[in-house]
Design an enzyme around this catalytic site. Structure first.
Site, PDB file in Angstrom:
ATOM      1  N   HIS B 119       2.718   3.042   3.878  1.00 35.91           N
ATOM      2  CA  HIS B 119       4.055   2.633   3.405  1.00 35.91           C
ATOM      3  C   HIS B 119       4.628   1.540   4.302  1.00 35.91           C
ATOM      4  O   HIS B 119       5.076   0.489   3.840  1.00 35.91           O
ATOM      5  CB  HIS B 119       4.989   3.847   3.409  1.00 35.91           C
ATOM      6  CG  HIS B 119       6.427   3.531   3.063  1.00 35.91           C
ATOM      7  ND1 HIS B 119       6.959   3.762   1.819  1.00 35.91           N
ATOM      8  CD2 HIS B 119       7.427   2.990   3.812  1.00 35.91           C
ATOM      9  CE1 HIS B 119       8.225   3.369   1.809  1.00 35.91           C
ATOM     10  NE2 HIS B 119       8.536   2.902   3.007  1.00 35.91           N
ATOM     11  N   GLU B 120       4.600   1.769   5.607  1.00 43.25           N
ATOM     12  CA  GLU B 120       5.203   0.789   6.530  1.00 43.25           C
ATOM     13  C   GLU B 120       4.463  -0.541   6.492  1.00 43.25           C
ATOM     14  O   GLU B 120       5.059  -1.604   6.613  1.00 43.25           O
ATOM     15  CB  GLU B 120       5.217   1.349   7.949  1.00 43.25           C
ATOM     16  CG  GLU B 120       6.040   2.615   8.121  1.00 43.25           C
ATOM     17  CD  GLU B 120       7.471   2.481   7.612  1.00 43.25           C
ATOM     18  OE1 GLU B 120       8.026   3.482   7.125  1.00 43.25           O
ATOM     19  OE2 GLU B 120       8.035   1.358   7.657  1.00 43.25           O
ATOM     20  N   HIS B 123       5.839  -2.791   4.034  1.00 41.55           N
ATOM     21  CA  HIS B 123       6.982  -3.581   4.536  1.00 41.55           C
ATOM     22  C   HIS B 123       6.498  -4.758   5.382  1.00 41.55           C
ATOM     23  O   HIS B 123       6.996  -5.872   5.236  1.00 41.55           O
ATOM     24  CB  HIS B 123       7.896  -2.708   5.401  1.00 41.55           C
ATOM     25  CG  HIS B 123       8.657  -1.659   4.632  1.00 41.55           C
ATOM     26  ND1 HIS B 123       9.285  -1.885   3.442  1.00 41.55           N
ATOM     27  CD2 HIS B 123       8.857  -0.342   4.910  1.00 41.55           C
ATOM     28  CE1 HIS B 123       9.858  -0.781   3.016  1.00 41.55           C
ATOM     29  NE2 HIS B 123       9.618   0.176   3.876  1.00 41.55           N
ATOM     30  N   HIS B 129      11.747  -1.457  -0.669  1.00 38.06           N
ATOM     31  CA  HIS B 129      11.523  -0.153  -1.294  1.00 38.06           C
ATOM     32  C   HIS B 129      11.482  -0.263  -2.817  1.00 38.06           C
ATOM     33  O   HIS B 129      12.039  -1.166  -3.401  1.00 38.06           O
ATOM     34  CB  HIS B 129      12.614   0.825  -0.845  1.00 38.06           C
ATOM     35  CG  HIS B 129      12.349   1.372   0.519  1.00 38.06           C
ATOM     36  ND1 HIS B 129      13.334   1.644   1.436  1.00 38.06           N
ATOM     37  CD2 HIS B 129      11.176   1.671   1.136  1.00 38.06           C
ATOM     38  CE1 HIS B 129      12.811   2.105   2.548  1.00 38.06           C
ATOM     39  NE2 HIS B 129      11.488   2.124   2.399  1.00 38.06           N
TER      40      HIS B 129
END
Lengths: 81, 378
Positions: B119-120, B123, B129
């Site tokens: 997930h990170e 980014h 998101h």
């Protein structure tokens, strides 16, 4: 005067919600506005969060909404800084 | 899906990452493989590739920290905020911070490091998101996510490809795949028992094992090899090499592909290269070589092509008379075709497919047959 249990809980829920919306939904840090429960801005921020996270959009700090606010998550905001 | 305001993204497709420190919750190699697995999730759907750095400033610096840790987003103790990351850019941008007040785990018993890292990384690559509750980029941690067969949602794929496009191979694949097309973006697995090498060379006391677009770098002091893209060290070199060898006396490694060869010193490709292999004295019928090794004592370099080999004198800089000779005549037990050759500990190691033949030049015989990847700490 000492707050009753329910009032205490309501207070802590408000604090939780305020920190959450400040951290993830770009709510300006302004304590007063959160005290005025009917603050239109707060309702809009709560609705925005409920919509983004797939909750029923009530504009209120209902149980589901408070439960989601307590869940572990990524620290990156949901609304652009 | 959404991207960060202003749509920041990396202007290059090869990125570096560095694991700056480790959590006490997990063994180091568990952290390493969780990060590698998370990187692969995004590599598989984009043209992006990643290589690891062990010092200095990488594009994506990965660290564990608690509470106030030097940026304006202090962590908050166990639970709530698990980690955060910054969009693409210099310095702090692109970096990932994990809250070490969480209990990081390889499974779902605590906070799964792979899942949060994937997930990170979204980014770090430019994704913001997603409101899609099925997406990896949905902000809430979902402890019920299937980890063994983890797959990005279509929303995640659409998001990242809106920034970087699809992986190169998918633009060439036929609309209806007729056979499994090696996309060229698969990373070779060092402990795959079928692993073979394109070329092998020493380099200033280390060993380089080349495969496809990558190479493993093995040093004497660290049995665990590093894994890199060739282009991360030598951007102008091709991949899928044919042969490589080091001439110690010249502190130079020669790299061969097709009918050309390059000279590299450290990570500098020498001027005046590539040159044609026929300048070394090969007959015009030879279009490529399969392997090469330079004997530093005898100052002779051996070139192998199909079932024959040549010997090059490093002092006179010329191919010796009387060659080519048959490999089978002078290296009995070594089966052509040879993929790569390495000289070490007084032996020659001939690599052919997934097998490696240890040849004793004094006894003139094969003394051991091993798996090719036995040098990679498998």
């Amino acid at each position: 005067y000492p707050l009753s249990g329910a009032a205490k809980e309501e207070d802590s829920n408000r604090d939780l919600a305020q920190q959450y919306l400040e951290k993830y939904y770009n709510l300006e840090k302004d304590v007063k506005q959160f005290r005025r429960k009917d603050s239109n801005l707060i309702v809009k921020k709560i609705q925005g969060m409920q919509k983004f996270l797939g909750l029923e959009v009530t504009g209120k700090l209902d149980t589901d909404t408070l439960e989601v606010m307590r869940k572990p998550r990524c620290g990156v905001p949901d609304v652009g800084h | 899906f959404s991207s960060f305001p202003g749509m920041p993204k990396w202007r290059k497709t090869h990125l570096t990452y560095r694991i700056v420190n480790y959590t006490p919750d997990l063994p180091r190699d568990a952290v390493d493989s969780a990060i590698e697995k998370a990187l692969k999730v995004w590599e598989e759907v984009t043209p992006l590739t990643f290589s690891r750095m062990y010092e200095g400033e990488a594009d994506i610096m990965i660290s564990f920290a608690v509470k106030e840790h030097g940026d304006f987003y202090p962590f908050d103790g166990p639970g709530h905020s698990l980690a955060h990351a910054y969009p693409p850019g210099p310095g702090l941008y692109g970096d990932i911070h994990f809250d070490d007040d969480e209990k990081w785990t390889e499974d779902a018993s605590g906070t799964n490091l792979f899942l949060v890292a994937a997930h990170e990384l979204g980014h770090s690559l430019g994704l913001f998101h997603s409101a899609n509750t099925e997406a990896l980029m949905y902000p809430l941690y979902n402890s019920l996510t299937e980890l063994a067969q983890f797959r990005l949602s279509q929303d995640d794929v659409n998001g990242i490809q809106s920034l970087y496009g699809p992986p190169p191979a998918s633009t060439e694949e036929p609309l209806v795949p007729t056979k499994s097309v090696p996309s060229g973006s698969e990373m070779p697995a060092k402990c795959d028992p079928a692993l073979s090498f394109d070329a092998i060379s020493t380099l200033r006391g280390e060993y380089l094992f080349f495969k496809d677009r990558y190479f493993w770098r093995r040093s004497h002091w660290n049995p665990e090899p590093e894994f890199h893209l060739i282009s991360a060290f030598w951007p102008s070199l091709p991949s899928y090499l044919d042969a490589a060898y080091e001439v110690n006396s010249r502190d130079t490694v020669f790299i061969f592909k097709g009918n050309e060869f390059w000279a590299i010193r450290g990570n500098e490709v020498q001027a005046g290269y590539p040159r044609g292999i026929h300048t070394l004295g090969f007959p015009p019928t030879i279009r490529k070589i399969d392997a090469a090794v330079s004997d530093k004592e005898k100052k002779k370099t051996y070139f192998f092509a199909e079932d024959k080999y040549w010997r090059f004198d490093e002092n006179s800089q010329s191919m010796e008379q009387g060659f080519p000779r048959l490999i089978a005549d002078d290296f009995p037990g070594v089966e052509p075709k040879v993929d790569a050759v390495l000289q070490a500990f007084g032996f020659f190691y001939f690599f052919s497919g997934s097998s490696q033949f240890e040849f004793d030049p004094n006894a003139r015989m094969v003394t051991h047959i091993l798996k090719s990847n036995s040098w990679l700490h498998c």
